[in-house]
Design an enzyme around this catalytic site. Structure first.
Site, PDB file in Angstrom:
ATOM      1  N   GLY A 124     -20.321  -3.777 -22.548  1.00 50.78           N
ATOM      2  CA  GLY A 124     -20.351  -4.974 -21.498  1.00 50.78           C
ATOM      3  C   GLY A 124     -21.691  -5.618 -21.540  1.00 50.78           C
ATOM      4  O   GLY A 124     -22.083  -6.596 -22.023  1.00 50.78           O
ATOM      5  N   ARG A 125     -22.509  -4.769 -20.906  1.00 51.42           N
ATOM      6  CA  ARG A 125     -23.940  -5.171 -20.826  1.00 51.42           C
ATOM      7  C   ARG A 125     -24.793  -5.594 -22.045  1.00 51.42           C
ATOM      8  O   ARG A 125     -25.493  -6.490 -21.789  1.00 51.42           O
ATOM      9  CB  ARG A 125     -24.844  -3.971 -19.978  1.00 51.42           C
ATOM     10  N   TYR A 181     -29.497  -1.083  -7.126  1.00 45.36           N
ATOM     11  CA  TYR A 181     -29.742  -0.379  -8.354  1.00 45.36           C
ATOM     12  C   TYR A 181     -31.236  -0.222  -8.490  1.00 45.36           C
ATOM     13  O   TYR A 181     -31.754   0.258  -9.420  1.00 45.36           O
ATOM     14  CB  TYR A 181     -29.124  -0.674  -9.865  1.00 45.36           C
ATOM     15  N   CYS A 223     -31.072 -12.606   5.203  1.00 42.36           N
ATOM     16  CA  CYS A 223     -31.552 -11.861   6.334  1.00 42.36           C
ATOM     17  C   CYS A 223     -31.761 -10.455   6.168  1.00 42.36           C
ATOM     18  O   CYS A 223     -30.787  -9.784   7.077  1.00 42.36           O
ATOM     19  CB  CYS A 223     -30.886 -12.426   7.633  1.00 42.36           C
TER      20      CYS A 223
HETATM   21  C1  LIG Z   1     -18.361  -0.757 -17.075  1.00 39.55           C
HETATM   22  C2  LIG Z   1     -17.422   0.100 -18.229  1.00 39.55           C
HETATM   23  C3  LIG Z   1     -17.857  -0.167 -19.329  1.00 39.55           C
HETATM   24  C4  LIG Z   1     -18.917  -1.366 -19.792  1.00 39.55           C
HETATM   25  O1  LIG Z   1     -20.215  -0.459 -19.574  1.00 39.55           O
HETATM   26  P1  LIG Z   1     -21.765  -1.360 -20.138  1.00 39.55           P
HETATM   27  O2  LIG Z   1     -22.783  -0.545 -19.681  1.00 39.55           O
HETATM   28  O3  LIG Z   1     -21.603  -2.723 -19.591  1.00 39.55           O
HETATM   29  O4  LIG Z   1     -21.465  -1.330 -21.567  1.00 39.55           O
HETATM   30  C5  LIG Z   1     -17.180   0.087 -20.472  1.00 39.55           C
HETATM   31  N1  LIG Z   1     -16.042   1.255 -20.199  1.00 39.55           N
HETATM   32  C6  LIG Z   1     -15.693   1.296 -18.904  1.00 39.55           C
HETATM   33  C7  LIG Z   1     -14.543   2.288 -18.505  1.00 39.55           C
HETATM   34  C8  LIG Z   1     -16.494   0.819 -17.720  1.00 39.55           C
HETATM   35  O5  LIG Z   1     -16.005   1.232 -16.612  1.00 39.55           O
END
Ligand SMILES: *Cc1c(COP(=O)(O)O)cnc(C)c1O
Length: 423
Positions: free
Chosen positions: A277-278, A318, A346
């Site tokens: 994802g990231r 974080y 705030c």
């Molecule tokens: C959040 C998540 C991801 C993605 O993680 P990244 O660090 O953004 O790559 C993949 N699989 C599961 C099950 C997640 O909860």
């Protein structure tokens, strides 16, 4: 690498000056680069070349339909964690057989939605979920394809709030119990076992925790095959980190990750799924904001922005670091100033950076938060009654608003006053 570079003294998204977008849509806003999204997806796809595989983008990182469509058009699968995300994936044109469903709390409605709309697999996280999915599948007269998410008890060496692979975390079943749970799953007529799933955390900056987890998955694959289960697919999760702080040593690249996967798991004959994802969305997005005031405090200067913790919560939640850079390129040799960079909300937690050295800024100057594409817009709220900020997608010299800024009327119209209060 991303496509946000200075050109003619101004920060651009691909070929579009960020100031041009700011002039049209106002600040703050999120801006994504199509070229960066595409590049990052392809890096993973190529890193696994030669092995049967599917890259399932973990869309919780950034789930705007336009972002999903960019990736879907390249053949991406999706990792979803809710019915809402499932609906988004389908709306972006992703076929059900490329959608995997993760998450510890899947409801009956979500199971029904995916079983009727099409699903590649459910990544089952507990025995009660397994029982429920079996019941829902039997009601519908179908078989639900499943992997079981195992918790390998590996330290991902990341921030505690995004570590998911230790036994104290809520995710998956303990790997030591896996054989018994698989045996039980095999006895349930509404389920079809297709593989194993693991995801140990997010923003991992070393390969070693992945390797440890994948070695355990390999061992388990062989055991489960001995037990007579057909393990044909391994979902290896996401979690590869990105370089937020340019001065730090960069995390491993997708190519290194892919080579490690091939080395550890390549001879099992399994189809590989990964869920980044990231790394796909993070550096593909910036948050652009405007300096509202420069305020002199006691022994410090505050740069007060029009973006706040409700727009980008990562620093508050974080302690995350984001590079914050002026949109107008600083002159070479300009004396830097030191600022605490804050939003207008705030809360003292509404602080993006402390003691940050940057070129002198004035009211009305634009700044860009780098690496804000993942876990940015998706985690935004309307705290302090600040409407959600718009999202913009750039491709080459074009840009389009992909989520409009709601008006105050839009925001207020979602509330209603009960009859007994009206007179
Ligand atoms: C959040 C998540 C991801 C993605 O993680 P990244 O660090 O953004 O790559 C993949 N699989 C599961 C099950 C997640 O909860």
């Amino acid at each position: 690498m991303d496509h946000f570079l200075y050109n003619n003294g101004e920060l651009h998204a691909e070929d579009v000056p960020l100031s041009a977008i700011a002039a049209e849509v106002g600040t703050p806003f999120y801006c994504y680069s199509t070229a960066t999204l595409e590049r990052h997806f392809r890096l993973f796809d190529e890193a696994l070349a030669g092995m049967e595989h599917l890259v399932c983008y973990a869309m919780k990182a950034a789930s705007n339909l336009a972002v999903l469509k960019v990736l879907a058009d390249l053949g991406a699968g999706m990792d979803v964690v809710s019915g809402g995300e499932y609906a988004r994936a389908k709306a972006a044109g992703v076929p059900g057989n490329k959608i995997v469903f993760s998450g510890v709390g899947k409801t009956r409605d979500e199971m029904r939605m995916a079983l009727t709309g099409g699903i590649r697999q459910f990544n089952v996280e507990s025995e009660p979920e397994m029982e429920r999915l079996n019941a829902v599948a039997l009601e519908l007269g179908v078989k639900a394809p499943i992997t079981i998410r195992v918790n390998p008890d590996v330290d991902a060496k990341t921030h505690a709030k995004i570590a998911t692979g230790k036994s104290e975390n809520k995710f998956g079943i303990p790997i030591a119990k896996a054989r018994a749970v698989y045996a039980h799953a095999a006895s349930l007529k509404g389920l079809e076992i297709v593989g194993i799933d693991v995801h140990i955390g997010s923003q991992l900056t070393e390969l070693e925790p992945f390797r440890l987890a994948y070695e355990k998955v390999k061992e388990l694959t062989l055991l489960l095959r001995d037990d007579g289960h057909e393990i044909r697919r391994l979902d290896l999760g996401g979690g590869l980190g990105i370089p937020y702080e340019r001065s730090n040593t960069a995390p491993p690249l997708p190519t290194d990750y892919g080579a490690m996967v091939r080395e550890v798991l390549g001879d099992l004959g399994c189809e590989i799924e990964i869920e980044p994802g990231r790394l796909i969305a993070g550096n593909a997005g910036v948050l652009v904001s405007d300096v509202v005031y420069v305020k002199q405090g006691e022994g410090r200067q505050f740069l007060i922005l029009d973006a706040a913790m409700n727009d980008l919560i990562r620093p508050a939640m974080y302690d995350a670091y984001h590079d914050i850079v002026p949109v107008v390129e600083p002159a070479a040799g300009a004396e830097p100033e030191v600022y605490d960079i804050v939003g207008p909300v705030c809360e003292s937690g509404d602080t993006f950076a402390k003691g940050r050295s940057m070129t002198a800024m004035r009211e009305g100057d634009l700044v860009a938060f780098r690496s804000a594409g993942a876990y940015g817009a998706v985690m935004a709220s309307e705290y302090n009654s600040r409407p959600l900020i718009p999202e913009v997608l750039v491709k080459g010299d074009q840009f389009a608003v992909i989520r409009a800024r709601p008006s105050l009327e839009d925001m207020l119209s979602r509330d209603s006053i009960p009859a007994w209060l009206q007179r």
